[in-house]
Design a protein around this motif. Structure first.
Motif, PDB file in Angstrom:
ATOM      1  N   GLY A   1      14.335  37.906   5.424  1.00 53.16           N
ATOM      2  CA  GLY A   1      13.161  37.032   5.378  1.00 53.16           C
ATOM      3  C   GLY A   1      11.867  37.796   5.428  1.00 53.16           C
TER       4      GLY A   1
ATOM      5  N   LEU B   1      18.678  30.756   2.231  1.00 57.04           N
ATOM      6  CA  LEU B   1      17.394  31.464   2.212  1.00 57.04           C
ATOM      7  C   LEU B   1      16.916  31.653   0.771  1.00 57.04           C
ATOM      8  CD1 LEU B   1      15.075  33.087   3.450  1.00 57.04           C
ATOM      9  CD2 LEU B   1      16.627  35.021   3.710  1.00 57.04           C
TER      10      LEU B   1
ATOM     11  N   HIS C   1      11.822  30.606   8.212  1.00 57.62           N
ATOM     12  CA  HIS C   1      13.211  31.066   8.183  1.00 57.62           C
ATOM     13  C   HIS C   1      13.610  31.576   9.567  1.00 57.62           C
ATOM     14  CE1 HIS C   1      16.002  34.633   7.428  1.00 57.62           C
ATOM     15  NE2 HIS C   1      16.746  33.556   7.355  1.00 57.62           N
TER      16      HIS C   1
END
Lengths: 440, 383
Positions: free
Chosen positions: B134, A157, A173
């Motif tokens: 994220g 990530l 993601h």
């Protein structure tokens, strides 16, 4: 999509690639003589080379015809296939660079640009490639999209974020919660919903519409391919084993980077047939297999040949590995009738996203099933999820199963980390213990 | 009373003058009263839920002492926060009696949690808490609420049913602490706070081990000046995981440099970006709080957002330079670091990067680098 680009791609696919393959076959270097310790090499090696060369070769002509995505090895790529993305796997590319012993050069480029030497070498090689355009694969297309999942590590990530920023492209993601005891319903629902949330973004980037039936076909194919790969690994239970795990490190490439495509499915049928023939005929990968070993962690790409020879000369064969098993282990959860939730189960529970009790049980099971005599663990600086816990895993396994084991401190693709003398000494000591433990 | 330290005094004296009790004595005292104490590893967790179960969260970031036994369990390339935490756990300290909580922060801490639970084994229960990663959207928000509910159920299984009023009260307390911390941060940025670097971070880090009520009382005592202090010192912002070593903080004070803002995981990244409404529904409050925290590498947030946030902080605090104090082998920070350094250098902001293994002392080389950096800062002050 430009007609010219499409035409060029078609020509290269139908004529260019086959001509290139034929040309490569003609001017192929005389193969290095196989050391006596090994049996005859697999015929499928040639087909594997062709597939991978073709994949990298065609990728140059993909821009303008297909959208290009850079994808992590654990990401649910089946979804991207439904939009016909041309996928490139930076991890696979970094392993290729590592195997060619060029890792340090690429890492150096990334380090020169400010990335720390303490970061994962796959990431540094890829960033080095991105910053310089260098690649042993000729040329790689720039991505239109990045797709990653932290089911293999959080590193991907951070790494993909850096690329997304540098190239100013979208990053999707897939957040896979770590399985500390077992997956909860909330975990599964979360992942299933994320996959569905991705559809409008993928439609926008690819310019294509999502069709569930196409996606189901891809999923079915992916499932069947992973099962075949699992069956190939299962065949290593035979004594002697029909291939070594070092062979399997290479044959892993299609299941990682071409999963969901017919080419990968077909390839594993070819390999399965060859492996079955070898098992039936009692042909082993090494000439005289007396000891059977398990490998833990990712390969040391720049030393595969060295390690394969070192062990084969001592009549030791690696017959199983946690690494190669990762693309077969959770396939059983896939269910075309329940695609989203079953993908959440499949991709959420892979070895690196699962707790260490799971890994310990898995390794113990593999050691028993494959009649393993000893264990080699690669403690790699690049991969924290694979390496943190290895010291205690070794302790637990050696204590419970009375199994000789050694830990090698190295790296997956940065050859600067390798200390030949130290490793040689450790390996010699391990082999002595192993020989002593089996034959007194 | 809190006061600015004009003379060279020892670190212990500073803590004494601020009436902040010593961590280990304080926790020992609490444990003797029968207080349930859970050891919590970095970084983000719903402290309010623990408080509602009368569990005190004692955070474990950088316990003092040499790393000895942890080396038998972890490789040399693992970050010192993880190693020191394990060293502390292996000692089975009496002060921790209700288990350990491993929030999901990075790969190393993720694995350490399962390593301690499933392989090493300790006598106390091990809990985990997943923090989504994220970019966040409605799916993430819904999931975070599910995680909170699940964590509540897990705690109920060991500590009995949750009393909703207690959770509400814990949220109110948390909100008050946040409000004070935001005021203090603002005061620091605008020179309304007469605390040395070391005093300031001692105050901020006391929340890692004081009972929330005690911490709130401490914050209430902080003297916010009505008018900004006369300021001729160089101004610095610091980014990283933990505040720089006490010795560095004192050294910066001696050089006439004040840290006026921070982007530290242990400090500012755990304080909401903006004031939140007083808690209504605890579940909503806890969820909102998580999502209004500043951008952080460990949550895998967007890089542009982080650059933007740091830029604003620099501007607001009028900092003359930026110090990155990087913990060795900390992947999340190291990935972001390259872009942050590049960006601020391009903007002509003086930047210095130090690397720490959480040693006790500052090296001679680092001292020289800090001095040279400080000279650059003073050049800006004088212009």
């Amino acid at each position: 999509m430009s007609i010219r680009a499409e035409l060029k791609y078609k020509i290269m696919k139908d004529y260019g690639a086959p001509v290139l393959m034929a040309f490569q076959n003609v001017r192929r270097r005389k193969p290095r003589p196989t050391p006596a310790a090994f049996g005859s090499p697999l015929d499928s090696n040639q087909r594997l080379k062709e597939i991978l060369s073709r994949h990298y070769f065609l990728s140059r002509y993909a821009p303008g015809v297909k959208k290009v995505a850079w994808v992590t090895s654990g990401a649910p790529v089946e979804l991207l296939r439904a939009f016909d993305f041309y996928t490139i796997y930076p991890e696979n590319h970094s392993a290729l660079v590592g195997a060619k012993k060029q890792g340090a050069d690429y890492c150096g480029i990334a380090e020169g640009d400010g990335f720390s030497q303490d970061l994962c070498s796959y990431a540094r090689i890829d960033l080095g490639h991105m910053l310089s355009g260098k690649t042993p694969a000729g040329k790689l297309p720039k991505p239109d999209l990045l797709f990653c999942s932290n089911n293999i590590c959080q590193t991907v990530l951070y790494w993909y974020k850096a690329i997304a920023h540098e190239l100013d492209i979208p990053l999707i993601h897939f957040d896979a919660p770590f399985v500390t005891t077992e997956q909860t319903e909330a975990d599964i629902n979360y992942m299933a919903q994320q996959l569905q949330d991705m559809i409008p973004i993928l439609e926008r980037v690819s310019g294509r519409v999502f069709y569930l039936n196409i996606f189901e076909e891809i999923l079915e194919r992916s499932m069947e391919t992973s099962k075949t790969w699992g069956a190939i690994l299962d065949a290593m239970k035979a004594q002697p084993a029909p291939m070594t795990i070092f062979d399997a490190f290479g044959h892993l490439a299609p299941i990682v980077s071409l999963r969901g495509l017919p080419v990968a499915q077909d390839y594993y049928h070819i390999l399965m047939d060859e492996i079955n023939t070898r098992v039936t005929q009692g042909i082993g990968a090494i000439s005289d297999e007396r000891y059977r070993l398990i490998w833990d962690n990712i390969a040391i790409w720049y030393k595969v040949r060295f390690l394969a020879t070192f062990f084969a000369e001592r009549k030791m064969n690696f017959v199983t590995a946690t690494y190669t098993n990762a693309w077969a282990e959770t396939t059983g959860y896939l269910d075309v009738k329940d695609p989203w939730r079953s993908m959440a189960k499949t991709y959420g529970q892979i070895i690196l996203n699962n707790n260490l009790k799971h890994r310990l049980d898995l390794m113990k099971g593999m050691i028993k099933t494959y009649a393993v005599d000893g264990m080699v663990m690669h403690s790699t600086r690049s991969c924290k999820p694979y390496s943190v816990g290895q010291f205690d895993l070794r302790k637990a396994i050696t204590a419970d199963l009375d199994l000789p084991a050694v830990i090698l401190d190295a790296d997956i693709a940065d050859e600067r980390v390798w200390s030949e003398q130290q490793i040689q000494t450790r390996l010699e000591a391990f082999c002595e213990t192993l020989e002593g433990s089996k034959y007194g | 009373m809190l006061r600015f330290s004009k003379h060279e005094i020892t670190i212990n004296e500073i803590i004494k003058n601020m009436n902040i009790p010593d961590r280990s004595e304080y926790l020992k005292g609490l444990a003797q009263t029968g207080q349930k104490i859970m050891g919590v590893l970095p970084a983000l967790y719903p402290r309010e839920l623990l408080w509602a179960f009368d569990i005190h969260a004692a955070e474990i970031w950088d316990p003092p002492g040499e790393i000895l036994h942890a080396n038998a369990h972890l490789q040399t390339t693992i970050c010192p926060v993880v190693k020191k935490s394990l060293e502390f756990i292996l000692k089975e300290p009496q002060t921790i009696n209700a288990g350990y909580l491993f929030p999901h922060t990075c790969d190393s801490l993720q694995n350490l949690g399962t390593q301690v639970k499933d392989l090493i084994g300790v006598s106390l229960p091990i809990y985990t808490f997943y923090n989504p990663k994220g970019r966040f959207n409605n799916t993430t928000i819904k999931y975070y609420q599910d995680i909170l509910i699940n964590f509540q159920s897990i705690l109920e299984a060991s500590h009995g049913p949750l009393e909703p009023e207690k959770l509400k009260a814990a949220c109110v307390l948390s909100h008050k602490i946040d409000t004070y911390l935001m005021v203090i941060q603002q005061a620091r940025m605008t020179d309304h706070l007469s605390l040395s670097n070391h005093e300031y971070f001692t105050l901020m880090r006391a929340q890692e081990y004081l009972l929330p009520q005690d911490y709130l009382s401490l914050l209430e005592q902080v003297n916010i000046l009505e008018k900004p202090a006369e300021f001729s010192r160089a101004r610095l912002m610091v980014s990283g995981i933990l505040p720089p070593l006490p010795e560095i903080l004192v050294f910066l004070d001696e050089l006439g440099v004040s840290i006026v803002a921070d982007d530290l995981l242990a400090v500012s990244r755990r304080i909401p970006k903006f004031a939140m409404d007083p808690p209504g529904s605890p579940l909503d409050y806890l969820t909102d709080r998580f999502f209004v925290l500043p951008p952080c590498s460990t949550r895998g947030g967007d890089l542009d957002e982080r650059v933007h946030y740091l830029s604003n902080r620099l501007k607001e605090s009028k900092a003359h330079g930026l110090l990155f104090d990087m913990v060795k082998f900390c992947e999340p920070e190291l990935f972001d670091h390259r872009l942050l350094v590049k960006t601020f250098r391009e903007r002509k902001t003086p930047v210095l990067t130090l690397e720490t293994e959480l040693e006790d002392h500052i090296s001679g080389q680092d001292k020289t680098r800090i001095e040279a950096f400080t000279e650059r800062l003073f050049e800006i002050v004088s212009t």
